[in-house]
Design an enzyme around this catalytic site. Structure first.
Site, mmCIF file in Angstrom:
data_model
loop_
_atom_site.group_PDB
_atom_site.id
_atom_site.type_symbol
_atom_site.label_atom_id
_atom_site.label_comp_id
_atom_site.label_asym_id
_atom_site.label_seq_id
_atom_site.Cartn_x
_atom_site.Cartn_y
_atom_site.Cartn_z
ATOM 1 N N ASP A 9 0.879 -1.165 0.000
ATOM 2 C CA ASP A 9 0.000 0.000 0.000
ATOM 3 C C ASP A 9 0.928 1.230 0.000
ATOM 4 O OD1 ASP A 9 -2.288 1.649 0.424
ATOM 5 O OD2 ASP A 9 -1.777 1.716 2.558
ATOM 6 N N ASP A 11 -0.169 4.984 0.962
ATOM 7 C CA ASP A 11 -0.441 5.939 2.043
ATOM 8 C C ASP A 11 -0.381 5.231 3.402
ATOM 9 O OD1 ASP A 11 -1.102 8.249 0.367
ATOM 10 O OD2 ASP A 11 -2.849 7.091 -0.245
ATOM 11 N N GLY A 46 -7.368 4.266 3.987
ATOM 12 C CA GLY A 46 -7.649 3.218 3.003
ATOM 13 C C GLY A 46 -8.996 3.359 2.312
ATOM 14 N N ARG A 49 -11.847 8.361 -1.912
ATOM 15 C CA ARG A 49 -12.167 9.779 -1.718
ATOM 16 C C ARG A 49 -13.668 10.022 -1.542
ATOM 17 N NH1 ARG A 49 -10.046 13.263 -6.471
ATOM 18 N NH2 ARG A 49 -8.259 11.906 -6.072
ATOM 19 N N SER A 116 -5.487 5.356 -3.864
ATOM 20 C CA SER A 116 -5.406 6.785 -4.198
ATOM 21 C C SER A 116 -5.280 7.007 -5.699
ATOM 22 C CB SER A 116 -4.202 7.412 -3.503
ATOM 23 O OG SER A 116 -3.994 8.715 -4.002
ATOM 24 N N ASN A 118 -4.154 9.668 -6.683
ATOM 25 C CA ASN A 118 -2.959 10.526 -6.755
ATOM 26 C C ASN A 118 -1.669 9.737 -6.556
ATOM 27 O OD1 ASN A 118 -4.428 13.069 -6.958
ATOM 28 N ND2 ASN A 118 -5.068 12.684 -4.853
ATOM 29 N N ASP A 170 -1.738 -0.776 6.032
ATOM 30 C CA ASP A 170 -1.944 -0.156 7.345
ATOM 31 C C ASP A 170 -3.421 0.035 7.676
ATOM 32 O OD1 ASP A 170 -2.326 1.886 5.397
ATOM 33 O OD2 ASP A 170 -2.029 3.393 6.962
HETATM 34 C C1 BG6 Z 1 -5.957 5.857 0.452
HETATM 35 C C2 BG6 Z 1 -5.905 6.721 1.685
HETATM 36 O O1 BG6 Z 1 -4.701 5.328 0.167
HETATM 37 O O2 BG6 Z 1 -6.407 6.640 -0.675
HETATM 38 C C3 BG6 Z 1 -7.261 7.374 1.932
HETATM 39 O O3 BG6 Z 1 -5.539 5.916 2.799
HETATM 40 C C4 BG6 Z 1 -7.690 8.151 0.693
HETATM 41 O O4 BG6 Z 1 -7.186 8.201 3.058
HETATM 42 C C5 BG6 Z 1 -7.700 7.233 -0.523
HETATM 43 O O5 BG6 Z 1 -9.003 8.709 0.877
HETATM 44 C C6 BG6 Z 1 -8.048 7.983 -1.815
HETATM 45 O O6 BG6 Z 1 -7.046 8.931 -2.067
HETATM 46 P P1 BG6 Z 1 -7.110 10.095 -3.140
HETATM 47 O O7 BG6 Z 1 -5.684 10.584 -3.213
HETATM 48 O O8 BG6 Z 1 -7.556 9.459 -4.431
HETATM 49 O O9 BG6 Z 1 -8.066 11.118 -2.648
HETATM 50 MG MG MG Z 2 -2.817 3.013 3.691
#
Ligand code: BG6
Ligand code: MG
Length: 216
Positions: A9, A11, A46, A49, A116, A118, A170
């Site tokens: 993972d 984040d 995890g 969004r 994510s 991002n 995590d």
């Molecule tokens: C996960 C994070 O990896 O990605 C979450 O732990 C987050 O907190 C999710 O909401 C989505 O991320 P993003 O960057 O697409 O908003």
């Molecule tokens: Mg994570």
């Protein structure tokens, strides 16, 4: 059976982005006249969004239009990206690069599997783009964690069967996703009460490839 791949993972496992998510979600809370706590932010680990916003709307008893939801999601991400763009390679957790190099050195495949959208931007800021054989982010599969799609796609890209993959996670959503994918998992960090992992490590300095191999 043997260990053939590690799927990380991003984040909370390779770097700490929760603090940036928290600042941005706190702003969203403010727009709803709601004070989002750090403990609540932990529950968003995890979680995708859109699903995170749904939780905040529920906690704050808010009902808003679909257009307002889209607006808040957009503003939240803009704010988050401003924090992300300040990140640098020093924000990679201590010991991660060593572990990853060791894993690759003994012939394991390595990938990132993140919810994510991002993820690639963050990995680029950390200067880790070339450190992995594959990267799967939240924009590449129809379902996010806790569904198994992200990890299954990572295994497919690595050309390794799910039962030979080890996920390092995590969050509860991530551990559940690993289990649904038929993969063993390591819980990363100090959280208590999360379910599904075979073993827990506090930091990358505790990661021992020999112990991970013995899980197979
Ligand atoms: C996960 C994070 O990896 O990605 C979450 O732990 C987050 O907190 C999710 O909401 C989505 O991320 P993003 O960057 O697409 O908003
Ligand atoms: Mg994570």
């Amino acid at each position: 059976m043997s260990l053939k791949a590690c799927i990380y993972d991003l984040d909370g496992v390779i770097t700490d982005t929760a603090k940036y998510h928290y600042k941005s979600w706190k702003w969203v809370g403010g727009q709803l006249d709601y004070n989002l706590t750090e403990k609540q932010n932990q529950k968003l680990k995890g979680v995708g969004r859109k699903e995170s916003l749904d939780k905040i709307l529920k906690w704050s008893n808010s009902r808003i239009s679909e257009a307002d939801k889209q607006h808040l999601l957009h503003k939240k991400n803009q704010m988050y990206l401003e924090f992300i763009d300040t990140m640098n390679p020093d924000e990679v957790f201590e010991g991660f690069k060593n572990f990853n190099a060791l894993a690759k050195g003994v012939g394991l495949k390595v990938a990132v599997g993140s919810s994510s959208k991002n993820a690639i931007r963050i990995i680029d800021k950390l200067d880790l783009v070339l450190a992995f054989h594959a990267i799967v982010d939240g924009g590449m599969t129809p379902n996010s964690k806790p569904e198994p799609d992200i990890f299954l796609l990572a295994a497919e890209k690595l050309q390794v069967s799910p039962e030979n993959c080890l996920v390092i996670e995590d969050s509860q959503a991530g551990l559940t996703a690993a289990k649904k994918a038929g993969m063993k998992s390591v819980l990363f960090g100090q959280d208590k009460g999360l379910k599904g992992a075979q073993i827990q490590i506090n930091s990358w300095l505790d990661a021992d490839l020999e112990i991970f191999k013995k899980l197979y």
